[in-house]
Motif scaffolding. Sequence first.
Motif, PDB file in Angstrom:
ATOM      1  N   CYS A 199      47.228  44.140  39.654  1.00 47.69           N
ATOM      2  CA  CYS A 199      46.106  43.388  39.062  1.00 47.69           C
ATOM      3  C   CYS A 199      45.236  42.841  40.196  1.00 47.69           C
ATOM      4  CB  CYS A 199      46.589  42.247  38.169  1.00 47.69           C
ATOM      5  SG  CYS A 199      47.544  40.973  39.005  1.00 47.69           S
ATOM      6  N   GLU A 200      43.982  42.585  39.854  1.00 46.65           N
ATOM      7  CA  GLU A 200      43.100  41.911  40.816  1.00 46.65           C
ATOM      8  C   GLU A 200      43.455  40.425  40.855  1.00 46.65           C
ATOM      9  OE1 GLU A 200      40.822  43.627  42.661  1.00 46.65           O
ATOM     10  OE2 GLU A 200      41.490  45.452  41.649  1.00 46.65           O
ATOM     11  N   ARG A 201      43.619  39.866  39.676  1.00 50.52           N
ATOM     12  CA  ARG A 201      43.971  38.461  39.494  1.00 50.52           C
ATOM     13  C   ARG A 201      44.922  38.370  38.313  1.00 50.52           C
ATOM     14  NH1 ARG A 201      38.953  34.947  38.285  1.00 50.52           N
ATOM     15  NH2 ARG A 201      38.505  36.659  36.893  1.00 50.52           N
TER      16      ARG A 201
ATOM     17  N   THR B 218      46.276  44.986  44.401  1.00 53.32           N
ATOM     18  CA  THR B 218      45.098  45.240  43.576  1.00 53.32           C
ATOM     19  C   THR B 218      44.970  46.760  43.456  1.00 53.32           C
ATOM     20  OG1 THR B 218      43.525  45.495  45.375  1.00 53.32           O
ATOM     21  CG2 THR B 218      43.973  43.225  44.623  1.00 53.32           C
TER      22      THR B 218
ATOM     23  N   GLU C 177      41.973  47.940  44.074  1.00 53.36           N
ATOM     24  CA  GLU C 177      40.672  48.045  44.757  1.00 53.36           C
ATOM     25  C   GLU C 177      39.522  48.136  43.758  1.00 53.36           C
ATOM     26  OE1 GLU C 177      40.433  47.461  47.822  1.00 53.36           O
ATOM     27  OE2 GLU C 177      42.489  47.765  48.536  1.00 53.36           O
ATOM     28  N   LYS C 178      39.636  47.348  42.686  1.00 50.14           N
ATOM     29  CA  LYS C 178      38.610  47.248  41.634  1.00 50.14           C
ATOM     30  C   LYS C 178      38.427  48.549  40.854  1.00 50.14           C
ATOM     31  CE  LYS C 178      36.105  43.383  43.736  1.00 50.14           C
ATOM     32  NZ  LYS C 178      36.931  42.406  43.015  1.00 50.14           N
TER      33      LYS C 178
ATOM     34  N   GLY D 174      41.502  47.244  37.813  1.00 51.55           N
ATOM     35  CA  GLY D 174      40.389  46.881  38.702  1.00 51.55           C
ATOM     36  C   GLY D 174      39.263  46.185  37.955  1.00 51.55           C
TER      37      GLY D 174
ATOM     38  N   GLU E 289      39.771  44.318  35.504  1.00 55.77           N
ATOM     39  CA  GLU E 289      40.431  43.119  34.964  1.00 55.77           C
ATOM     40  C   GLU E 289      40.507  43.158  33.441  1.00 55.77           C
ATOM     41  OE1 GLU E 289      39.957  39.380  36.969  1.00 55.77           O
ATOM     42  OE2 GLU E 289      38.768  40.318  38.558  1.00 55.77           O
TER      43      GLU E 289
END
Length: 159
Positions: free
Chosen positions: A102-104, A135, A137-138, A143, A145
């Motif tokens: 996950c990114e966040r 992550t 990398e979006k 990425g 989210e």
Amino acid sequence: MNLRIGHGFDVHAFGDGDHVMLGGVRVPHVRGVVAHSDGDVVLHALCDALLGALALGDIGQHFPPSDMRWKDANSIDFLRHCHALVREHGWMLGNADITVLCERPKVGPHAQAMRETIAIACGVAVDAISVKATTTEKLGFTGREEGIAAEAVCLLVRE
Ligand SMILES: Nc1ccn([C@@H]2O[C@H](COP(=O)(O)O)[C@@H](O)[C@H]2O)c(=O)n1
Ligand SMILES: C[C@@]1(CO)OP(=O)(O)OP(=O)(O)OC[C@H]1O
């Protein structure tokens, strides 16, 4: 053969809420997850790794999402059940390695608490449990989210 390997993977979409459960730890976040249970991707992936090593199906077969007993369930109870099956079948958990995608939220600050929670639930040393994160990398749904994913591998050792 005195060793068994298992692999698990789980995804939940983000939804309304202010926290996500990860590895049995409540992690504050700007979103929650959509799930029948508490939606803990770390524990669901680990349960599937344990069940996979035992060739005993998957978490949805043991705890069907159609069963209201598992509505909002605490996933640490799923882990305790899967680990009990490991012992009943004559195996011990050697180690487990889990990656959250996950990114966040940032997992690093909570990873030690997750390791300790999982180790206690399985009655193993903390150094047998690894929790890490990356992550994407979006890229992809993590990425953007839209959701959170986790992978787990475990090694079982004959008692
Ligand atoms: N949700 C996350 C994602 C990553 N981390 C930590 O950040 C490091 C760098 O991530 P990259 O995807 O850019 O390689 C990663 O190694 C983790 O230590 C995190 O804590 N939580
Ligand atoms: C955990 C269970 C429990 O009903 O439901 P969910 O919380 O939706 O999670 P999932 O990862 O889809 O696994 C299936 C079910 O066993």
